[in-house]
Design an enzyme around this catalytic site. Sequence first.
Site, PDB file in Angstrom:
ATOM      1  N   SER A   1      23.820 -48.494 -61.792  1.00 48.63           N
ATOM      2  CA  SER A   1      25.064 -47.489 -61.766  1.00 48.63           C
ATOM      3  C   SER A   1      26.026 -48.005 -62.793  1.00 48.63           C
ATOM      4  O   SER A   1      26.852 -47.165 -63.341  1.00 48.63           O
ATOM      5  CB  SER A   1      25.835 -47.657 -60.338  1.00 48.63           C
ATOM      6  OG  SER A   1      25.006 -47.417 -59.542  1.00 48.63           O
TER       7      SER A   1
ATOM      8  N   HIS B   1      30.137 -33.854 -61.950  1.00 49.03           N
ATOM      9  CA  HIS B   1      29.761 -35.044 -62.332  1.00 49.03           C
ATOM     10  C   HIS B   1      28.703 -35.702 -61.201  1.00 49.03           C
ATOM     11  O   HIS B   1      27.427 -35.855 -61.620  1.00 49.03           O
ATOM     12  CB  HIS B   1      30.736 -36.139 -62.339  1.00 49.03           C
ATOM     13  CG  HIS B   1      30.347 -37.538 -62.313  1.00 49.03           C
ATOM     14  ND1 HIS B   1      29.771 -38.014 -63.317  1.00 49.03           N
ATOM     15  CD2 HIS B   1      30.290 -38.460 -61.402  1.00 49.03           C
ATOM     16  CE1 HIS B   1      29.441 -39.315 -62.872  1.00 49.03           C
ATOM     17  NE2 HIS B   1      29.905 -39.498 -61.873  1.00 49.03           N
ATOM     18  N   SER B   2      29.045 -35.286 -59.976  1.00 49.07           N
ATOM     19  CA  SER B   2      27.910 -35.556 -58.845  1.00 49.07           C
ATOM     20  C   SER B   2      28.530 -35.028 -57.693  1.00 49.07           C
ATOM     21  O   SER B   2      29.371 -33.948 -57.864  1.00 49.07           O
ATOM     22  CB  SER B   2      28.072 -37.181 -58.645  1.00 49.07           C
ATOM     23  OG  SER B   2      29.327 -37.454 -57.995  1.00 49.07           O
TER      24      SER B   2
ATOM     25  N   GLU C   1      22.049 -29.189 -52.702  1.00 52.42           N
ATOM     26  CA  GLU C   1      22.314 -28.492 -51.372  1.00 52.42           C
ATOM     27  C   GLU C   1      21.783 -29.355 -50.187  1.00 52.42           C
ATOM     28  O   GLU C   1      22.798 -29.341 -49.290  1.00 52.42           O
ATOM     29  CB  GLU C   1      21.413 -27.283 -51.346  1.00 52.42           C
ATOM     30  CG  GLU C   1      21.795 -25.915 -51.962  1.00 52.42           C
ATOM     31  CD  GLU C   1      23.569 -25.841 -51.707  1.00 52.42           C
ATOM     32  OE1 GLU C   1      23.789 -25.748 -50.263  1.00 52.42           O
ATOM     33  OE2 GLU C   1      24.266 -25.843 -52.500  1.00 52.42           O
TER      34      GLU C   1
END
Lengths: 380, 369
Positions: free
Chosen positions: A143, A272-273, A57
């Site tokens: 990453s 996923h993100s 959020e």
Amino acid sequence: MNFTSESSGKRIPCFRVLDDNGYPIAGSIFEQVNKEIAVRMYSGMVTLQIMDTILYETQRQGRISFYLTSTGEEAINLASAAALSPDDVVLPQYREPGVLLWRGFTLQEFANQCFGNEADYGKGRQMPIHYGSQKHNYFTVSSPIATQLPQAAGVAYSLKMDKKDACVVTYMGDGGTSEGDFHAALNFAAVTEVPVIFICRNNGWAISTPITEQFRSDGVVVRGQAYGIRSIRVDGNDALAVYNSVRTARQTAINEQRPILIEALTYRVGHHSTSDDSTKYRAVDEIEHWKTAQNPVARFRKWVQGNGWWTDEYESEFRSNIRKQLMEAIQLAARKEKPPIANLFTDVYEENAPNLVEQERSLGETIKKHPQDYPSDVPL
Amino acid sequence: MSAILRKIIAPGGIPAWGIRVIASRTYSSSAGGKEMTVRDALNSALDEEMSADPSVLLMGEEVGEYQGAYKVSKGLLDKYGPKRVIDTPITEAGFTGMAVGAAYHGLRPVVEFMTFNFSMQAIDHIINSAAKSNYMSSGQISVPIVFRGPNGAAAGVGAQHSQCYAAWYASCPGLKVLVPYNSEDARGLLKAAIRDPDPVVFLENELLYGESFPISAEALDSSFCLPIGKAKIEREGKDVTIVAFSKMVGYALQAAEILAKEGVSAEVINLRSIRPLDRATINTSVRKTNRLVTVEEGFPQHGVGAEICASIVEESFEYLDAPVERITGADVPMPYAANLERMAVPQVEDIVRAAKRTCYRSVPVAVNA
């Protein structure tokens, strides 16, 4: 002349301890988990859930730039962490903050990294969720997918040379097993006979690519044998099954100095993100089903409560406590200063290079000359 | 433009640009008469460092049983055993990744690429992991690793075995990039690289492995080490500066001999290090000679010469009496046929002609005193 078939016909069975309702399956053999560990595991899973909801959020509100959740994979996160010792070295992909949580990373430390403030151990250099902590033996998240896998074999080689009573644990998703590094890593680990556990969180999706488009094999577990690696398929939403398999894997890896592959079947409930909206490529009721009927947290809760170790009252009290702590941590993290500009130039090399010293000095002078062009609230 | 006596900046003095001038004379040729091939120099450096520090490992394809694809690791497997000299499966991505992980956890691996052309299969581990980890982890993860192997053109090996990677790796912060020329360079720089806490890309040259160079007694000592980031003036001169690295240093020296016979005194700089680049030495030299020729085997666009030219223009513009000349490989993938290959790499005559062009391009007055 006999060609070995592309598929054995039968799928490799999946190790499970608890059924969907949190009851031990009749006849299943497993190492018991005592109250202390069970409660710590369960409360860790709840904390991870709350952390994910609130920090997600926070990104939506524009206060942090990025976030990714581990929703649906709480059991893999906490149960695998609980089965390890603090000396075991962890090389994560990025959906395993629960392992760091188990090891003692605080909500404040998580928030600091996401906000990239001056208290962030990463000195504001990495995007959110790229946690890392040397003292918790948890390597900084990197990453590019699957690069941590051959690196884990390398760390294990170092542990083996030191003859330490410890192993390496590295995680990847189903998508990560397509990378060249996955194959190189498993092959390498097998040939060099190093104590590394490869845990694949097969959660069904690699952003929008479902596993049916990711590989044609019977999942990931079958590949282990191709490299000469002992492997197991486990119900990743069954905390006790994950705990048991990682415990055994650890003992085998260390005592026999060999790699182990664990495929933990689960489901990526979240997107996923924050850069993804998974309702665009999968059915909303599929997501709902896994969120409710197959929820690993609820399932483990049933078992823990069934043993009399947790109650509904604890639940609401605990949840509201964590929520409050996290909100405070976020407020504090948001208010903290950003890292000083000097951090731009350090750690490129072990010792600062003369050209960077020069550039820092020159930047300092430019800022002094043109203060109106630079944010006034960022320390030098 | 009349010949103006240029003010020579004394060592330690700092002109307005903020360049520190450092005397860059290092070990000159020996009086001892001993010679050593580059191959033996590298072998002895590896041997000494592995002997001194048990955390140093060597890994790569063919480094053990085969004694090294180019025999650089000859004898090391017998001496240090298979745990420290590791014959890897054919996976650059695999063994580079594994070595990076080992370096993360306290070992000091030396990774050998059979040629740096194959390093492209592992380049993510070199750049995204090795180079950037110290920074991204804010100093928690240091990577004391060395990536070494032959770089650039050999002879008759075609496009996929001849590329020079100096410019690619040197553009990346977090890496150090070294380019030895002779045996002394090979020993001193490899030892420095292995001892260095940061990731080092060590670009050798296949054709130089067999070449023998004189080597001094101090260079043969096991504590010998060359500083990283300092170029060496191989030959002093006053009319034109020729900057080169690796095999091209030999060509530049030959060109300087030819030029001397024609009355042009060339100063030859052996870079030894591309990152950090010794801009101070190059600039000091150009301020003395006012002319510059850069030489490299690699592709012209975004090459090492381009960076040096930019550095000179930024810091010593008004000292130039002629445009900078870049001699580079041809802008084509390396062809195989011998005649074509010859046209695709710099030759000594190219350097000679370039140096002469810089000397004739300015108004013909006496060259600087």
